[in-house]
Design an enzyme around this catalytic site. Structure first.
Site, PDB file in Angstrom:
ATOM      1  N   ARG A 185      -9.978  -8.077  -3.187  1.00  0.00           N
ATOM      2  CA  ARG A 185      -9.812  -7.956  -1.737  1.00  0.00           C
ATOM      3  C   ARG A 185     -10.801  -6.999  -1.089  1.00  0.00           C
ATOM      4  O   ARG A 185     -10.861  -6.912   0.133  1.00  0.00           O
ATOM      5  CB  ARG A 185      -8.395  -7.505  -1.417  1.00  0.00           C
ATOM      6  CG  ARG A 185      -8.016  -6.117  -1.950  1.00  0.00           C
ATOM      7  CD  ARG A 185      -6.533  -5.890  -1.756  1.00  0.00           C
ATOM      8  NE  ARG A 185      -6.057  -4.624  -2.269  1.00  0.00           N
ATOM      9  CZ  ARG A 185      -4.768  -4.283  -2.301  1.00  0.00           C
ATOM     10  NH1 ARG A 185      -3.854  -5.140  -1.859  1.00  0.00           N
ATOM     11  NH2 ARG A 185      -4.390  -3.113  -2.775  1.00  0.00           N
ATOM     12  N   ASN A 253     -10.013  -3.019 -13.268  1.00  0.00           N
ATOM     13  CA  ASN A 253     -10.362  -1.607 -13.387  1.00  0.00           C
ATOM     14  C   ASN A 253      -9.290  -0.796 -14.106  1.00  0.00           C
ATOM     15  O   ASN A 253      -9.267   0.426 -14.016  1.00  0.00           O
ATOM     16  CB  ASN A 253     -10.643  -0.997 -12.009  1.00  0.00           C
ATOM     17  CG  ASN A 253     -11.667   0.115 -12.087  1.00  0.00           C
ATOM     18  OD1 ASN A 253     -12.620   0.047 -12.863  1.00  0.00           O
ATOM     19  ND2 ASN A 253     -11.493   1.156 -11.285  1.00  0.00           N
ATOM     20  N   TYR A 358      -5.994  10.079  -8.173  1.00  0.00           N
ATOM     21  CA  TYR A 358      -4.863   9.994  -9.086  1.00  0.00           C
ATOM     22  C   TYR A 358      -5.387   9.578 -10.447  1.00  0.00           C
ATOM     23  O   TYR A 358      -6.500   9.067 -10.579  1.00  0.00           O
ATOM     24  CB  TYR A 358      -3.832   8.975  -8.583  1.00  0.00           C
ATOM     25  CG  TYR A 358      -4.458   7.690  -8.089  1.00  0.00           C
ATOM     26  CD1 TYR A 358      -4.961   6.739  -8.972  1.00  0.00           C
ATOM     27  CD2 TYR A 358      -4.577   7.423  -6.720  1.00  0.00           C
ATOM     28  CE1 TYR A 358      -5.558   5.573  -8.520  1.00  0.00           C
ATOM     29  CE2 TYR A 358      -5.165   6.262  -6.256  1.00  0.00           C
ATOM     30  CZ  TYR A 358      -5.648   5.343  -7.162  1.00  0.00           C
ATOM     31  OH  TYR A 358      -6.247   4.191  -6.713  1.00  0.00           O
ATOM     32  N   GLU A 381     -16.287   4.647  -3.292  1.00  0.00           N
ATOM     33  CA  GLU A 381     -15.272   3.988  -2.467  1.00  0.00           C
ATOM     34  C   GLU A 381     -15.758   3.973  -1.024  1.00  0.00           C
ATOM     35  O   GLU A 381     -15.828   5.013  -0.364  1.00  0.00           O
ATOM     36  CB  GLU A 381     -13.939   4.735  -2.562  1.00  0.00           C
ATOM     37  CG  GLU A 381     -13.314   4.731  -3.954  1.00  0.00           C
ATOM     38  CD  GLU A 381     -12.440   3.520  -4.193  1.00  0.00           C
ATOM     39  OE1 GLU A 381     -12.338   2.666  -3.283  1.00  0.00           O
ATOM     40  OE2 GLU A 381     -11.841   3.434  -5.285  1.00  0.00           O
TER      41      GLU A 381
END
Length: 418
Positions: A185, A253, A358, A381
């Site tokens: 996505r 991932n 995280y 990102e």
């Protein structure tokens, strides 16, 4: 012929909207004010019915989650019970995505009718169009470009890499390897990879210094089955499409064989973070593995593009400990963040994956760094657009040009030191 083919592909799909329309789905922003509220959100994130778009560690950043209609009342009651602040960012994600899809198809049609080159940055392109663009470059710039089909996806789509050089004929050069689209996505990630390709190939002269002693190997869509599925059926689909248990797909991932499955990955085949039945269970991750291992010794910089969140992340993803060479990783990532901040004012957060976001084991960046021995391995990102994963077509060019600024700055540090 290329443009006619793309127009035919486009027109054949012009009337089809996603079968999974997300009608009535809501997007929430939740502002956790303390560690207790963060822990509450972490517990809620274990529910596979809630789609947490991001979960930043910082108390200053909101957590964003998508909730389907049947779960909204209970979800809101839970937050209210603990006096957690939240706001509804989008009342009907289905309507938003339908408008996005129509706009993207309109932009694709216009770009194919009037383009002066075979790719544009005014629309998100389908996988066949991306592969066709790579093939066009190989024909037009044969001395500097090599395109290879490195394998097939589970559903049989050709997965292609493009190798870009300066055409001097020297072999054995060091390599920067870039991939995108592991998560289906995250459409802006393949768009970012395409813009890097465009800059290195079609805008070669001002970027020639990046190719003097290095080759770039770029895989623009790691997960073409999932990527196509987001165009035709379910826009927010994340995983691959190979059947797994009672559901389909694996989080690519979380599927790499380095501390695989130890933390931050699900054993439930229906979860978005499903780790897979085994490490490297997916043909797509096997292809990336083989490419990385084939570059051991020559591979100096592994960069994987994702969205969203304005982060430049480096190992480790499986532990909060830092690798012994973390300062070298940090120097490269900080160069990218500084270049972007200077150019556009956009702030990127830099740090190890676990400490900034995280813990999540089985990622490609940890594998490239630890097993394939790339001395620099970074996950980028890209910024959020729309509600996060759905930037508008008008945001594509600003996002990818900004991304290129950061990538170029990071690459220059690598070129000078490795």
């Amino acid at each position: 012929m290329f443009i006619k083919t793309c127009l035919l592909l486009l027109l054949c799909g012009i009337v089809s909207l996603s079968a999974h329309g997300y009608e009535g789905y809501k997007i929430y922003d939740i502002n956790a004010r303390n560690s207790f509220e963060k822990q509450l959100l972490l517990r809620l994130a274990n529910n596979d019915d809630y789609d947490f778009f991001d979960m930043p560690r910082s108390l200053e950043a909101a957590t964003r989650v998508m909730v389907q209609p049947k779960d909204q009342e209970a979800f809101e009651q839970t937050l209210q019970r603990f006096s957690v602040d939240y706001m509804v960012l989008d009342e009907n994600m289905g309507n938003t995505l339908q408008q996005d899809q129509l706009e993207n198809k309109s932009q694709r049609l216009m770009s194919q009718r009037g383009a002066d080159r075979s790719i544009s940055f005014t629309a998100f392109h389908r996988h066949a169009e991306i592969n066709a663009y790579l093939d066009e470059l190989a024909k037009a710039y044969a001395s500097r470009v090599r395109v290879e089909t490195v394998g097939k996806s589970y559903e049989g789509r050709d997965i292609k890499t493009i190798t870009i050089s300066n055409g001097d004929g020297k072999s054995g050069k060091n390599v920067i390897f870039l991939d995108a689209g592991i998560h289906a996505r995250e459409w802006i990630a393949p768009a970012g990879a395409l813009y890097v390709i465009y800059q290195l190939v079609e805008n070669f002269i001002p970027n020639a210094d990046l190719l003097k002693n290095y080759e770039w190997v770029i895989l623009p869509v790691v997960n073409p089955d999932g990527y196509e599925y987001t165009h035709t059926d379910s826009r927010m689909w994340r995983k691959t499409r190979k059947p797994a248990g009672t559901c389909k797909g694996t989080d690519g991932n979380r599927n790499f064989d380095f501390h695989w499955g130890e933390v931050g990955a699900s054993s439930s085949s229906c979860a978005d973070t499903y780790k897979g039945q085994t490490a490297f269970s997916e043909p797509e991750t096997q292809i990336v593995r083989d490419l990385l291992l084939g570059l051991t010794g020559r591979g100096k910089f592994y960069l994987t593009l994702h969205s969203y969140g304005n982060y430049l992340l480096y190992p480790w993803g499986w532990t909060s400990d830092l690798p012994s060479s973390w300062r070298a990783l940090d120097e490269v990532a900080q160069a990218g963040a500084a270049a972007i901040k200077s150019s556009t004012g956009t702030k990127y957060t830099v740090g190890s994956s676990t400490n900034v976001l995280y813990a999540a084991a089985g990622g490609s960046d940890d594998y490239a760094f630890a097993t394939a021995k790339f001395p620099i391995s970074i996950t980028m990102e890209l910024p959020a657009g729309g509600t996060g994963f759905n930037p508008s077509t008008a945001q594509i060019l600003p996002f990818v040009t900004e991304t290129w600024t950061g990538i170029k700055a990071m690459a220059k540090v690598v070129l000078n030191k490795y």
